[in-house]
Design a protein around this motif. Structure first.
Motif, PDB file in Angstrom:
ATOM      1  N   TYR A 147       0.806  -1.223   0.000  1.00 56.36           N
ATOM      2  CA  TYR A 147       0.000   0.000   0.000  1.00 56.36           C
ATOM      3  C   TYR A 147       0.839   1.273   0.000  1.00 56.36           C
ATOM      4  O   TYR A 147       0.296   2.358   0.151  1.00 56.36           O
ATOM      5  CB  TYR A 147      -0.971  -0.014   1.185  1.00 56.36           C
ATOM      6  N   SER A 148       2.155   1.152  -0.165  1.00 50.15           N
ATOM      7  CA  SER A 148       3.001   2.348  -0.196  1.00 50.15           C
ATOM      8  C   SER A 148       3.035   2.940  -1.604  1.00 50.15           C
ATOM      9  O   SER A 148       2.757   2.252  -2.588  1.00 50.15           O
ATOM     10  CB  SER A 148       4.418   2.024   0.274  1.00 50.15           C
ATOM     11  N   SER A 149       3.390   4.196  -1.685  1.00 51.54           N
ATOM     12  CA  SER A 149       3.455   4.857  -2.996  1.00 51.54           C
ATOM     13  C   SER A 149       4.648   4.353  -3.806  1.00 51.54           C
ATOM     14  O   SER A 149       4.668   4.484  -5.033  1.00 51.54           O
ATOM     15  CB  SER A 149       3.557   6.369  -2.800  1.00 51.54           C
ATOM     16  N   ALA A 150       5.638   3.757  -3.138  1.00 49.40           N
ATOM     17  CA  ALA A 150       6.838   3.257  -3.829  1.00 49.40           C
ATOM     18  C   ALA A 150       6.658   1.842  -4.372  1.00 49.40           C
ATOM     19  O   ALA A 150       7.572   1.295  -4.989  1.00 49.40           O
ATOM     20  CB  ALA A 150       8.020   3.283  -2.875  1.00 49.40           C
ATOM     21  N   PHE A 151       5.490   1.215  -4.163  1.00 47.29           N
ATOM     22  CA  PHE A 151       5.246  -0.165  -4.591  1.00 47.29           C
ATOM     23  C   PHE A 151       5.574  -0.332  -6.071  1.00 47.29           C
ATOM     24  O   PHE A 151       5.162   0.466  -6.911  1.00 47.29           O
ATOM     25  CB  PHE A 151       3.784  -0.550  -4.334  1.00 47.29           C
ATOM     26  N   SER A 152       6.368  -1.375  -6.382  1.00 49.31           N
ATOM     27  CA  SER A 152       6.742  -1.635  -7.773  1.00 49.31           C
ATOM     28  C   SER A 152       6.967  -3.128  -7.962  1.00 49.31           C
ATOM     29  O   SER A 152       6.826  -3.908  -7.029  1.00 49.31           O
ATOM     30  CB  SER A 152       8.016  -0.867  -8.129  1.00 49.31           C
ATOM     31  N   ASN A 153       7.354  -3.481  -9.186  1.00 44.93           N
ATOM     32  CA  ASN A 153       7.610  -4.893  -9.492  1.00 44.93           C
ATOM     33  C   ASN A 153       9.066  -5.275  -9.246  1.00 44.93           C
ATOM     34  O   ASN A 153       9.546  -6.247  -9.802  1.00 44.93           O
ATOM     35  CB  ASN A 153       7.192  -5.205 -10.932  1.00 44.93           C
ATOM     36  N   LYS A 154       9.756  -4.523  -8.391  1.00 45.64           N
ATOM     37  CA  LYS A 154      11.160  -4.821  -8.082  1.00 45.64           C
ATOM     38  C   LYS A 154      11.314  -5.703  -6.851  1.00 45.64           C
ATOM     39  O   LYS A 154      12.398  -6.209  -6.580  1.00 45.64           O
ATOM     40  CB  LYS A 154      11.951  -3.522  -7.869  1.00 45.64           C
ATOM     41  N   LEU A 155      10.232  -5.861  -6.075  1.00 45.62           N
ATOM     42  CA  LEU A 155      10.308  -6.628  -4.838  1.00 45.62           C
ATOM     43  C   LEU A 155       8.978  -7.346  -4.596  1.00 45.62           C
ATOM     44  O   LEU A 155       7.924  -6.742  -4.717  1.00 45.62           O
ATOM     45  CB  LEU A 155      10.596  -5.698  -3.653  1.00 45.62           C
ATOM     46  N   PHE A 156       9.075  -8.637  -4.266  1.00 47.64           N
ATOM     47  CA  PHE A 156       7.883  -9.428  -3.972  1.00 47.64           C
ATOM     48  C   PHE A 156       8.081 -10.171  -2.655  1.00 47.64           C
ATOM     49  O   PHE A 156       9.193 -10.604  -2.340  1.00 47.64           O
ATOM     50  CB  PHE A 156       7.593 -10.434  -5.092  1.00 47.64           C
ATOM     51  N   PHE A 157       6.991 -10.328  -1.901  1.00 50.10           N
ATOM     52  CA  PHE A 157       7.003 -11.072  -0.649  1.00 50.10           C
ATOM     53  C   PHE A 157       6.298 -12.401  -0.870  1.00 50.10           C
ATOM     54  O   PHE A 157       5.172 -12.429  -1.357  1.00 50.10           O
ATOM     55  CB  PHE A 157       6.281 -10.284   0.453  1.00 50.10           C
ATOM     56  N   THR A 158       6.976 -13.497  -0.514  1.00 48.73           N
ATOM     57  CA  THR A 158       6.395 -14.826  -0.681  1.00 48.73           C
ATOM     58  C   THR A 158       6.571 -15.630   0.597  1.00 48.73           C
ATOM     59  O   THR A 158       7.352 -15.254   1.480  1.00 48.73           O
ATOM     60  CB  THR A 158       7.051 -15.589  -1.853  1.00 48.73           C
ATOM     61  N   ILE A 159       5.835 -16.741   0.668  1.00 54.42           N
ATOM     62  CA  ILE A 159       5.919 -17.621   1.830  1.00 54.42           C
ATOM     63  C   ILE A 159       5.907 -19.061   1.342  1.00 54.42           C
ATOM     64  O   ILE A 159       5.180 -19.400   0.411  1.00 54.42           O
ATOM     65  CB  ILE A 159       4.757 -17.340   2.803  1.00 54.42           C
ATOM     66  N   VAL A 160       6.770 -19.877   1.922  1.00 53.75           N
ATOM     67  CA  VAL A 160       6.790 -21.314   1.625  1.00 53.75           C
ATOM     68  C   VAL A 160       6.557 -22.034   2.948  1.00 53.75           C
ATOM     69  O   VAL A 160       7.378 -21.951   3.859  1.00 53.75           O
ATOM     70  CB  VAL A 160       8.130 -21.767   0.998  1.00 53.75           C
ATOM     71  N   ASP A 161       5.400 -22.695   3.048  1.00 46.32           N
ATOM     72  CA  ASP A 161       5.075 -23.466   4.241  1.00 46.32           C
ATOM     73  C   ASP A 161       5.662 -24.862   4.088  1.00 46.32           C
ATOM     74  O   ASP A 161       5.624 -25.433   2.997  1.00 46.32           O
ATOM     75  CB  ASP A 161       3.560 -23.534   4.429  1.00 46.32           C
ATOM     76  N   TYR A 162       6.176 -25.413   5.168  1.00 47.58           N
ATOM     77  CA  TYR A 162       6.806 -26.736   5.106  1.00 47.58           C
ATOM     78  C   TYR A 162       5.861 -27.783   4.538  1.00 47.58           C
ATOM     79  O   TYR A 162       6.261 -28.631   3.744  1.00 47.58           O
ATOM     80  CB  TYR A 162       7.302 -27.161   6.498  1.00 47.58           C
TER      81      TYR A 162
END
Length: 195
Positions: free
Chosen positions: A71-86
């Motif tokens: 939700y920040s104004s700097a949001f871009s396609n340069k960084l993604f957050f992911t999760i890997v559950d065991y």
């Protein structure tokens, strides 16, 4: 191929700030080149049968951080957050020789992760602000953390005021107890020794 990967990740990120990954998605979007974006991966074990309370607490902080980025104004396609559950990606844990959770890793746009790309959870903790500082060091992406407001104190105060107001209203015809010095002395002693 790169444009398709970025477009797919952007679509997933628009629906949810943290993209859930299994082994196949991890290999395709995080490990396989070409990649011109950074990926922060939280390796965790959130299933109740795993009984990882630290995983749940770390996940809450991770969600706060990912939402702050989304939700920040700097949001871009340069960084993604992911999760890997065991339970969804045990093969990824084996492939990376991981035997503990939670673990945060940064996968840079080029090359393989270095030692500093694994967040030192034991030494630093997992507060969203600390994760944001680590991400800024690794990617030059600065995320300002916004926490959702906590109204529990306000609600407790409103409840107390309404309780006292209700008690005074019920006893409105007989308010001599307000002038009772012994009662006030007892209340003062209770307050003094409870603090």
């Amino acid at each position: 191929l790169l444009a398709e990967k970025v477009e797919q990740l952007m679509e997933w990120s628009s629906r949810r700030s943290v993209v859930r990954m299994n082994g196949d998605k991890f290999r395709r979007f995080v490990k396989a080149p070409p990649r011109n974006y950074s990926v922060i991966v939280m390796f965790t074990a959130l299933q109740p049968q795993r009984q990882c309370s630290v995983c749940r607490q770390a996940n809450e902080e991770y969600q706060v951080l990912a939402n702050s980025w989304r939700y920040s104004s700097a949001f871009s396609n340069k960084l993604f957050f992911t999760i890997v559950d065991y339970d969804e990606g045990a093969d990824v844990f084996q492939q990376l020789n991981m035997n503990s959770a939670p673990t945060f890793m940064h996968f840079p746009p080029k090359g393989k992760p270095k030692r500093a790309d694994t967040f030192d959870l034991q030494r630093i903790g997992f507060a969203a602000e600390q994760l944001a500082k680590w991400i800024a060091d690794r990617t030059d992406v600065h995320i300002r953390v916004f926490r959702p407001p906590n109204y529990s104190g306000t609600i407790a105060l409103a409840l107390l005021v309404s309780l006292v107001g209700g008690l005074l209203y019920l006893r409105r015809n007989n308010l001599e107890f307000i002038y009772n010095k012994t009662g006030w002395a007892m209340a003062a002693l209770v307050c003094r020794f409870s603090l």
